[in-house]
Design a protein around this motif. Sequence first.
Motif, PDB file in Angstrom:
ATOM      1  N   VAL A 161       0.838  -1.204   0.000  1.00 52.63           N
ATOM      2  CA  VAL A 161       0.000   0.000   0.000  1.00 52.63           C
ATOM      3  C   VAL A 161       0.871   1.252   0.000  1.00 52.63           C
ATOM      4  O   VAL A 161       0.599   2.227  -0.709  1.00 52.63           O
ATOM      5  CB  VAL A 161      -0.941   0.008   1.220  1.00 52.63           C
ATOM      6  N   THR A 162       1.949   1.212   0.785  1.00 52.41           N
ATOM      7  CA  THR A 162       2.864   2.354   0.848  1.00 52.41           C
ATOM      8  C   THR A 162       3.526   2.596  -0.500  1.00 52.41           C
ATOM      9  O   THR A 162       3.674   3.748  -0.940  1.00 52.41           O
ATOM     10  CB  THR A 162       3.950   2.113   1.913  1.00 52.41           C
ATOM     11  N   ALA A 163       3.933   1.522  -1.164  1.00 50.53           N
ATOM     12  CA  ALA A 163       4.585   1.654  -2.466  1.00 50.53           C
ATOM     13  C   ALA A 163       3.633   2.246  -3.500  1.00 50.53           C
ATOM     14  O   ALA A 163       4.011   3.137  -4.274  1.00 50.53           O
ATOM     15  CB  ALA A 163       5.096   0.290  -2.935  1.00 50.53           C
ATOM     16  N   VAL A 164       2.402   1.761  -3.518  1.00 49.67           N
ATOM     17  CA  VAL A 164       1.416   2.290  -4.464  1.00 49.67           C
ATOM     18  C   VAL A 164       1.161   3.771  -4.195  1.00 49.67           C
ATOM     19  O   VAL A 164       1.131   4.597  -5.118  1.00 49.67           O
ATOM     20  CB  VAL A 164       0.097   1.493  -4.374  1.00 49.67           C
ATOM     21  N   ALA A 165       0.994   4.110  -2.910  1.00 45.93           N
ATOM     22  CA  ALA A 165       0.740   5.510  -2.552  1.00 45.93           C
ATOM     23  C   ALA A 165       1.939   6.388  -2.903  1.00 45.93           C
ATOM     24  O   ALA A 165       1.783   7.495  -3.441  1.00 45.93           O
ATOM     25  CB  ALA A 165       0.427   5.619  -1.063  1.00 45.93           C
ATOM     26  N   GLY A 166       3.142   5.902  -2.611  1.00 44.41           N
ATOM     27  CA  GLY A 166       4.339   6.687  -2.882  1.00 44.41           C
ATOM     28  C   GLY A 166       4.586   6.892  -4.362  1.00 44.41           C
ATOM     29  O   GLY A 166       4.879   8.010  -4.808  1.00 44.41           O
ATOM     30  N   LEU A 167       4.468   5.826  -5.148  1.00 47.01           N
ATOM     31  CA  LEU A 167       4.683   5.942  -6.592  1.00 47.01           C
ATOM     32  C   LEU A 167       3.608   6.808  -7.238  1.00 47.01           C
ATOM     33  O   LEU A 167       3.887   7.578  -8.169  1.00 47.01           O
ATOM     34  CB  LEU A 167       4.697   4.552  -7.229  1.00 47.01           C
ATOM     35  N   SER A 168       2.381   6.696  -6.747  1.00 47.02           N
ATOM     36  CA  SER A 168       1.300   7.526  -7.283  1.00 47.02           C
ATOM     37  C   SER A 168       1.528   8.997  -6.952  1.00 47.02           C
ATOM     38  O   SER A 168       1.316   9.878  -7.794  1.00 47.02           O
ATOM     39  CB  SER A 168      -0.049   7.063  -6.726  1.00 47.02           C
ATOM     40  N   ALA A 169       1.958   9.265  -5.713  1.00 46.33           N
ATOM     41  CA  ALA A 169       2.232  10.648  -5.319  1.00 46.33           C
ATOM     42  C   ALA A 169       3.357  11.238  -6.168  1.00 46.33           C
ATOM     43  O   ALA A 169       3.278  12.390  -6.614  1.00 46.33           O
ATOM     44  CB  ALA A 169       2.603  10.705  -3.840  1.00 46.33           C
ATOM     45  N   LEU A 170       4.394  10.441  -6.409  1.00 46.83           N
ATOM     46  CA  LEU A 170       5.485  10.910  -7.266  1.00 46.83           C
ATOM     47  C   LEU A 170       4.982  11.144  -8.686  1.00 46.83           C
ATOM     48  O   LEU A 170       5.355  12.131  -9.335  1.00 46.83           O
ATOM     49  CB  LEU A 170       6.618   9.884  -7.275  1.00 46.83           C
ATOM     50  N   GLY A 171       4.123  10.246  -9.162  1.00 52.34           N
ATOM     51  CA  GLY A 171       3.561  10.416 -10.495  1.00 52.34           C
ATOM     52  C   GLY A 171       2.762  11.699 -10.621  1.00 52.34           C
ATOM     53  O   GLY A 171       2.824  12.392 -11.648  1.00 52.34           O
ATOM     54  N   VAL A 172       2.024  12.047  -9.568  1.00 48.71           N
ATOM     55  CA  VAL A 172       1.237  13.285  -9.581  1.00 48.71           C
ATOM     56  C   VAL A 172       2.157  14.500  -9.640  1.00 48.71           C
ATOM     57  O   VAL A 172       1.927  15.444 -10.406  1.00 48.71           O
ATOM     58  CB  VAL A 172       0.328  13.357  -8.339  1.00 48.71           C
ATOM     59  N   VAL A 173       3.205  14.491  -8.826  1.00 47.06           N
ATOM     60  CA  VAL A 173       4.152  15.615  -8.810  1.00 47.06           C
ATOM     61  C   VAL A 173       4.821  15.775 -10.173  1.00 47.06           C
ATOM     62  O   VAL A 173       4.943  16.893 -10.704  1.00 47.06           O
ATOM     63  CB  VAL A 173       5.213  15.403  -7.714  1.00 47.06           C
ATOM     64  N   LEU A 174       5.251  14.670 -10.756  1.00 47.15           N
ATOM     65  CA  LEU A 174       5.901  14.731 -12.068  1.00 47.15           C
ATOM     66  C   LEU A 174       4.937  15.231 -13.138  1.00 47.15           C
ATOM     67  O   LEU A 174       5.329  15.998 -14.030  1.00 47.15           O
ATOM     68  CB  LEU A 174       6.435  13.345 -12.447  1.00 47.15           C
TER      69      LEU A 174
END
Length: 254
Positions: A161-174
Amino acid sequence: MKRWAGILLTAGLLLAMAWTVAVTTSMPGWWEPSEDCARQLGSDNSAGVTVHTSWFPPSATCDYGGGDVRAYMSPTRSLVLSVLGVLILIVLLTGIIQTVRRFTGDPGPSRTANGVDLGKRRMGQLTFGALDMAVAVAVLTGLNAFAIVLGGIPGGLVFAVTAVAGLSALGVVLDRHLGPLPGTALDSRRRGTVAGLIVFGVIFAATAVSGQLPFFRLWAAPLGAVAYAVVAAVQWSRLPLHKEGHRTAERLAG
């Protein structure tokens, strides 16, 4: 509420990981559980010792045979961890629900492409964005081992869950800084989240096919970068279609 969604989600994930570590360290070690139970009696002979564990409510008992069953984890510790587990789950679920609700919220003001070199912006996302994703995946690969070794199966689930949330958050920022234009903040949230989900899904599937689960390998970093670049390229390829749709709508309105 937007800020609270991220705070609750982050706090819930951190507390959940800490909870899994606390439960794991309160049980016999997964690598030699029988030996740990034997040491509880001051013996080095673990023959015939059976260990029974439960993650919720957290408990661990040692069966020495002949009806001699003893609790490895005290009832008080089990009760405290159970109560904390429920409270942490409430915080985590609240954070997840509030975060998901943001995908149907106010899209915010539209950002135009006026004065922006879209070709340069697109190339930046496909290169620097992919590099950032590779670094993030490399960090997650290390955290993956930490979470599973110290947190067991629940730790692995929390990590996912943490990985999905973290990668998604990074994707949003990018996406906000390098993604397609025109668009809104809601567009970036959706595209970035989709990119993060796909990157994690590709890495998870590749790890499963290679027989390496539950531990990610270092090759997950370049794989994640390639997967992100492909997703970003597809998202950019849809931009002309949106522009054409706007032109058609304007002609019909006229």
